[in-house]
Design a protein around this motif. Structure first.
Motif, PDB file in Angstrom:
ATOM      1  N   SER A 112       0.033 -11.086   5.986  1.00  0.00           N
ATOM      2  CA  SER A 112       0.389  -9.698   6.318  1.00  0.00           C
ATOM      3  C   SER A 112       0.122  -8.797   5.126  1.00  0.00           C
ATOM      4  O   SER A 112       0.207  -9.227   3.982  1.00  0.00           O
ATOM      5  N   GLU A 113      -0.164  -7.540   5.428  1.00  0.00           N
ATOM      6  CA  GLU A 113      -0.171  -6.484   4.402  1.00  0.00           C
ATOM      7  C   GLU A 113       1.234  -5.888   4.365  1.00  0.00           C
ATOM      8  O   GLU A 113       1.954  -5.946   5.362  1.00  0.00           O
ATOM      9  N   GLY A 152      -1.595  -2.555  -3.522  1.00  0.00           N
ATOM     10  CA  GLY A 152      -2.077  -3.285  -2.350  1.00  0.00           C
ATOM     11  C   GLY A 152      -2.082  -4.781  -2.628  1.00  0.00           C
ATOM     12  O   GLY A 152      -1.924  -5.224  -3.760  1.00  0.00           O
ATOM     13  N   MET A 153      -2.300  -5.551  -1.568  1.00  0.00           N
ATOM     14  CA  MET A 153      -2.167  -7.015  -1.649  1.00  0.00           C
ATOM     15  C   MET A 153      -3.146  -7.652  -2.642  1.00  0.00           C
ATOM     16  O   MET A 153      -2.851  -8.679  -3.241  1.00  0.00           O
ATOM     17  N   HIS A 154      -4.314  -7.017  -2.869  1.00  0.00           N
ATOM     18  CA  HIS A 154      -5.333  -7.663  -3.731  1.00  0.00           C
ATOM     19  C   HIS A 154      -5.709  -6.801  -4.936  1.00  0.00           C
ATOM     20  O   HIS A 154      -6.766  -6.996  -5.523  1.00  0.00           O
ATOM     21  N   ARG A 208      -0.695 -14.250   1.665  1.00  0.00           N
ATOM     22  CA  ARG A 208      -2.151 -14.174   1.422  1.00  0.00           C
ATOM     23  C   ARG A 208      -2.865 -15.468   1.814  1.00  0.00           C
ATOM     24  O   ARG A 208      -4.038 -15.645   1.507  1.00  0.00           O
ATOM     25  N   GLY A 258       0.859  -1.181   0.000  1.00  0.00           N
ATOM     26  CA  GLY A 258       0.000   0.000   0.000  1.00  0.00           C
ATOM     27  C   GLY A 258       0.893   1.228   0.000  1.00  0.00           C
ATOM     28  O   GLY A 258       1.788   1.329   0.827  1.00  0.00           O
TER      29      GLY A 258
END
Ligand code: S3P
Length: 435
Positions: free
Chosen positions: A225-226, A82-84, A185, A35
């Motif tokens: 984790s992010e 970001g992760m997604h 994830r 992020g």
């Protein structure tokens, strides 16, 4: 493009190692799934890392690249999604010649709700991908590939990731990193048991970005984790510096200073191996740069002696064996590389390629499935050698040209640009002739 290298009576000067390839790939990928936005300084100039940037762009990540300050590699600005946040790519993702791109991106693409196809050049399409696909499938990812899911092109079609405990069959940082990235994830903990240590750039960088990666002995674990964006400074690539280390040691009248080299202990096995061979190497100005240790490295002409390089040191110098073989050829006595079966599945079969050109250079080399014994000849003949479409083989042949009795011509020398586009110009800077 054939290139002919001939050696000068003395080899002297200063080189700044280009940005590390392994760290550059990771800083781009990890910031892409973080992020926030980040700037990576001294990014590797190699084509492999450009393949990573192109793939991330195809996944919807905004990336700008601009020339760095004097003496430094490019600056790369990355807007993390970001992760997604990846967009489904409308093109086939092309990793070019890069194994790190293929294997780490596999861990990043596994179990997402997008459809993606990942492939690369002929070398990538023949290298073992089952080592990442099988455990990622065990974690729940829907991944398919040629030859019973062992070869690229690879297809990623979603799935739900679960953490697991996994005993890695090879000490591979690419495999470890791929599974840790999927583990970010996954549901629950992902724990990896490594047969031996391999480079730990992933663990260092993920922790610096807020993930929880724990290392205990040879076990590494991660929990979901992010990531937070992180400005990175990429240290000089020890794998590129190794060519100048060997050149400076084997040339009879040489002194070379290599500035800004990353000396992370999980990468610096080449320094220990050369010291075992009686090399005159001094580390100066040791410092820390964004979580990685860095030093300037001074090498001087040395009378090298043969040695045995095997066991746990091998993953710590795996990419340097082709140029260590040049040091071995000029050393007194025999040098035996053991436990080196991974060399058979690099950009090319590096045991076969090294034995091929060194035999033509008048050196006796004996090989088995996982060993290579180089009989120190104290000299190298020149001649025409094939670069085997492998950057590190072509550059090792280039170093041979600096000390061989007659010039060395390397066919397909442009492959050096995979990791080190300025390599041939640097030879000229040190006084060598390149035509
Ligand atoms: C790399 C790991 C090594 C190495 C490669 C880069 C990385 O491969 O040979 O050039 O960046 O993680 P393996 O992990 O397959 O040993």
């Amino acid at each position: 493009m054939p290139v002919t290298v001939s050696g000068p009576p003395q080899l002297r000067g200063e080189i700044t190692a280009p940005g590390d390839k392994s760290v550059s790939h990771r800083s781009a990928m990890f910031n892409a799934i973080a992020g926030g936005s980040a700037t990576v300084t001294n990014f590797s100039p190699g084509a492999d890392c450009s393949s990573t940037l192109d793939i991330l762009r195809a996944l919807g990540v905004e990336i700008d690249r601009e020339p760095g300050q004097e003496g430094l590699g490019d600056m790369v600005h990355i807007n993390g999604v970001g992760m997604h946040g990846f967009a489904e790519p409308s093109v086939i993702l092309d990793a070019g010649n890069s194994g790190t791109t293929t294997r780490l991106m596999s861990g990043i693409l596994a179990g997402r709700d997008i459809f993606a196809i990942l492939t690369g050049d002929a070398s990538i399409r023949s290298r073992p991908m089952g080592r990442v696909v099988a455990p990622l499938r065990q974690m729940g990812a829907e991944i398919f590939g040629r030859k019973d899911n062992t070869l690229a092109p690879l297809v990623f079609a979603g799935g739900d990731l679960r953490g697991m405990r996994y005993e890695m069959p090879v000490a591979s940082a690419q495999l470890k990193s791929s599974l840790l990235l999927a583990g970010l994830r996954a549901d629950g903990e992902t724990r990896l048991v490594q047969p031996a240590q391999s480079r730990d750039h992933t663990e260092r960088m993920l922790n610096a970005m807020g993930a929880s990666v724990t290392t205990e002995g040879n076990e590494v674990s991660v929990t979901p984790s992010e990531l937070g964006a992180d400005d990175d400074y990429v240290p000089g690539d020890i794998s590129s510096a190794a060519f100048w280390m060997v050149a400076g040691l084997v040339h009879p009248n040489a002194e070379i200073m290599i500035r800004g080299v990353g000396i992370n202990p999980t990468r610096a096995g080449v320094i220990d191996a050369l010291k075992m061979m009686n090399a005159d190497i001094t580390l100066e100005n040791e410092r820390d740069a964004a979580g990685e240790p860095v030093a300037d490295i001074l090498v001087r002409s040395s009378d090298l002696k043969g040695t045995v390089i095997g066991g746990e040191i091998v993953p710590l110098l795996i990419d340097e064996i082709p140029v260590l073989a040049v040091a071995a050829a000029l050393a007194e006595g025999e040098t035996r590389f053991e436990d080196a079966e991974e060399l058979r599945v690099k950009e090319t079969d590096r045991i076969a390629a090294t034995a091929d050109w060194m035999t033509a250079a008048g050196v006796t080399v004996e090989t088995t499935a996982d060993t290579m014994t180089v009989h120190g000849a104290g000299r190298l003949l020149g001649g025409n050698f094939n670069g085997h479409h492998d950057h590190r083989i072509a550059m090792s042949e280039g170093i041979a040209g600096l000390i061989s009795e007659s010039p060395v011509t390397i066919t397909g020398a442009e492959i050096a640009s995979i990791s080190y586009p300025q390599f041939w110009a640097e030879i000229e800077k040190l006084g060598g002739a390149v035509e």
